[in-house]
Design a protein around this motif. Structure first.
Motif, PDB file in Angstrom:
ATOM      1  N   ASP A  48       3.351   9.978  -8.029  1.00 26.15           N
ATOM      2  CA  ASP A  48       2.027   8.905  -7.924  1.00 26.15           C
ATOM      3  C   ASP A  48       2.016   8.028  -9.261  1.00 26.15           C
ATOM      4  OD1 ASP A  48      -0.488   7.921  -6.657  1.00 26.15           O
ATOM      5  OD2 ASP A  48      -1.350   8.753  -8.604  1.00 26.15           O
ATOM      6  N   ARG A 100       6.449  12.827  -5.135  1.00 31.35           N
ATOM      7  CA  ARG A 100       6.126  11.560  -4.565  1.00 31.35           C
ATOM      8  C   ARG A 100       5.756  10.496  -5.983  1.00 31.35           C
ATOM      9  NH1 ARG A 100       3.359  11.162   1.105  1.00 31.35           N
ATOM     10  NH2 ARG A 100       4.548  12.621   2.203  1.00 31.35           N
ATOM     11  N   HIS A 102      15.270   7.256  -8.428  1.00 29.80           N
ATOM     12  CA  HIS A 102      14.051   6.533  -7.496  1.00 29.80           C
ATOM     13  C   HIS A 102      14.533   6.610  -6.167  1.00 29.80           C
ATOM     14  CE1 HIS A 102      11.523   4.559 -10.898  1.00 29.80           C
ATOM     15  NE2 HIS A 102      11.588   5.952 -11.080  1.00 29.80           N
ATOM     16  N   VAL A 133       9.356  -0.023  -0.208  1.00 31.91           N
ATOM     17  CA  VAL A 133       8.525   1.117  -0.469  1.00 31.91           C
ATOM     18  C   VAL A 133       8.857   2.144  -1.221  1.00 31.91           C
ATOM     19  CG1 VAL A 133       6.826   0.174   1.490  1.00 31.91           C
ATOM     20  CG2 VAL A 133       8.666   1.862   1.770  1.00 31.91           C
ATOM     21  N   PHE A 134       8.266   2.398  -2.263  1.00 33.19           N
ATOM     22  CA  PHE A 134       8.811   3.526  -3.033  1.00 33.19           C
ATOM     23  C   PHE A 134       8.313   5.047  -2.548  1.00 33.19           C
ATOM     24  CE2 PHE A 134       7.579   6.509  -6.861  1.00 33.19           C
ATOM     25  CZ  PHE A 134       8.646   6.674  -7.377  1.00 33.19           C
ATOM     26  N   ARG A 191       3.989   4.832  -9.441  1.00 31.63           N
ATOM     27  CA  ARG A 191       3.699   3.852  -8.744  1.00 31.63           C
ATOM     28  C   ARG A 191       2.816   2.877  -9.447  1.00 31.63           C
ATOM     29  NH1 ARG A 191       0.901   7.277  -3.701  1.00 31.63           N
ATOM     30  NH2 ARG A 191       2.636   8.922  -3.418  1.00 31.63           N
ATOM     31  N   TRP A 224      13.698   4.347  -2.447  1.00 31.78           N
ATOM     32  CA  TRP A 224      12.944   3.512  -1.866  1.00 31.78           C
ATOM     33  C   TRP A 224      13.421   3.185  -0.386  1.00 31.78           C
ATOM     34  CZ3 TRP A 224       9.692   0.000  -4.509  1.00 31.78           C
ATOM     35  CH2 TRP A 224       9.439   0.083  -5.753  1.00 31.78           C
ATOM     36  N   ARG A 265       1.234  -0.882  -5.896  1.00 32.53           N
ATOM     37  CA  ARG A 265       1.402   0.292  -6.042  1.00 32.53           C
ATOM     38  C   ARG A 265       2.881   0.911  -5.437  1.00 32.53           C
ATOM     39  NH1 ARG A 265      -3.261   3.832  -7.164  1.00 32.53           N
ATOM     40  NH2 ARG A 265      -5.256   2.279  -7.342  1.00 32.53           N
ATOM     41  N   GLY A 266       3.859  -0.012  -5.495  1.00 33.95           N
ATOM     42  CA  GLY A 266       5.074   0.353  -4.925  1.00 33.95           C
ATOM     43  C   GLY A 266       5.102   0.460  -3.585  1.00 33.95           C
ATOM     44  N   LEU A 299       9.315   0.970 -12.369  1.00 34.89           N
ATOM     45  CA  LEU A 299       9.661   0.959 -10.981  1.00 34.89           C
ATOM     46  C   LEU A 299      10.614  -0.058 -11.043  1.00 34.89           C
ATOM     47  CD1 LEU A 299       6.490   0.582  -8.545  1.00 34.89           C
ATOM     48  CD2 LEU A 299       7.930   2.390  -8.784  1.00 34.89           C
ATOM     49  N   TRP A 329       2.281   1.464  -1.708  1.00 38.02           N
ATOM     50  CA  TRP A 329       1.268   2.483  -1.228  1.00 38.02           C
ATOM     51  C   TRP A 329      -0.201   1.806  -1.044  1.00 38.02           C
ATOM     52  CZ3 TRP A 329       2.034   7.432   0.440  1.00 38.02           C
ATOM     53  CH2 TRP A 329       3.232   7.899   0.406  1.00 38.02           C
TER      54      TRP A 329
END
Length: 296
Positions: A20, A18, A80, A71-72, A23, A82, A137-138, A29, A140
């Motif tokens: 983090d 994931r 990556h 959303v990431f 993000r 998405w 945060r992408g 990103l 989140w």
């Protein structure tokens, strides 16, 4: 008689990085978008599939960069991943509940995408002051104009296999289900309530049965739209009369282990079994894992 889950529930088998730390880095990103893959999801939760495999598009199909709608999800083999909500998709479309064979990666990818996108659909205004929020945060979290941050909401729910301590299990059918479809009893945790008390309350409200020896088994995300299912087992008394006080349950029965094993061998709710009395949930549900574990 106590038992444990024989397997980790399908939607709980984490294989996705994931990432983090990514993000929190807007530059990373944006830089990763060039070779990123994107999962496109329509408003009904359906995605494009090819031979029952989900289709991941090159990010360039979506746009020049990750807009507010993206959303990431994480990183796989250096690329990556998405997800975006698309108003309409072409081709063969399926959702997680009707895909044929689902591997661990696909299960986690879809369940994470569903949960995040469903939350964003309902979180466009701040819960405190009602102001418009923007993704951060992408995808989140979301921020209001004052910089106050809100995170994805998860609704905890319990699901419990009630058995008699020997060879019988209590399964129930909701009002809107076909006559052969049965499952475990479940319900949402209320404010100020522990998980164990929720199990007691839900089972008493739905079928009027008192419980003892409640124990935790395991958990599974259920992003329809944003639940976390917390699995339990408990012992009930088959001699206790059923009372359907909350109106959710149409009928309930105590089934023998042999009946449950036969239902498991028959398939799941989608199976066609003339004369069948019992069909049980499919493989993506923690209910299936719990029932299989008890039956074994």
């Amino acid at each position: 008689m106590s038992f444990r889950l024989k397997d980790v529930p399908l939607l709980s088998r984490s294989t996705l990085d994931r990432a983090d730390h990514v993000r929190l880095d807007p530059d990373a990103l944006r830089e990763g978008w060039g070779k990123a893959k994107v999962l496109r999801v329509d408003p009904r939760g359906k995605v494009r599939v090819d031979n029952d495999q989900i289709v991941l598009d090159n990010a360039a199909v979506v746009g020049d960069g990750p807009g507010d709608a993206a959303v990431f999800l994480g990183v796989v083999e250096g690329s990556h991943l998405w997800a975006v909500r698309e108003p309409e998709l072409d081709g063969t479309l399926k959702d997680l509940r009707v895909l044929g064979s689902v591997d661990d990666f696909t299960a986690e990818l879809l369940s994470t995408a569903y949960a995040l996108l469903n939350w964003h659909d309902r979180a466009r205004f701040h819960g405190g002051d009602g102001s418009t929020t923007t993704p951060a945060r992408g995808g989140w979290s979301r921020l209001n104009a004052a910089g106050e941050e809100e995170f994805p909401r998860i609704d905890p729910a319990v699901i419990c296999l009630v058995h008699d301590g020997a060879d019988r299990v209590l399964l129930a059918r909701q009002q809107h289900w076909p006559e052969t479809m049965f499952s475990l009893l479940a319900g949402f945790v209320e404010a100020g309530e522990s998980l164990e008390r929720c199990v007691e309350r839900e089972v008493r409200e739905e079928v009027g049965v008192d419980l003892r020896d409640i124990h935790y088994l395991g958990s599974q995300p259920w992003p329809f739209p944003r639940s976390l299912m917390l699995g339990f087992a408990a012992i009930g008394d088959p001699a206790q009369e059923f009372v359907f006080s909350d109106g959710e349950i149409a009928e309930a029965h105590w089934f023998t282990r042999d009946e449950v094993r036969a239902a498991l061998q028959a398939g799941d709710w989608t199976a066609t079994q003339p004369g069948a009395r019992l069909l049980v949930p499919g493989s993506i549900s923690i209910a299936r894992t719990i029932i299989e574990s008890w039956a074994d």
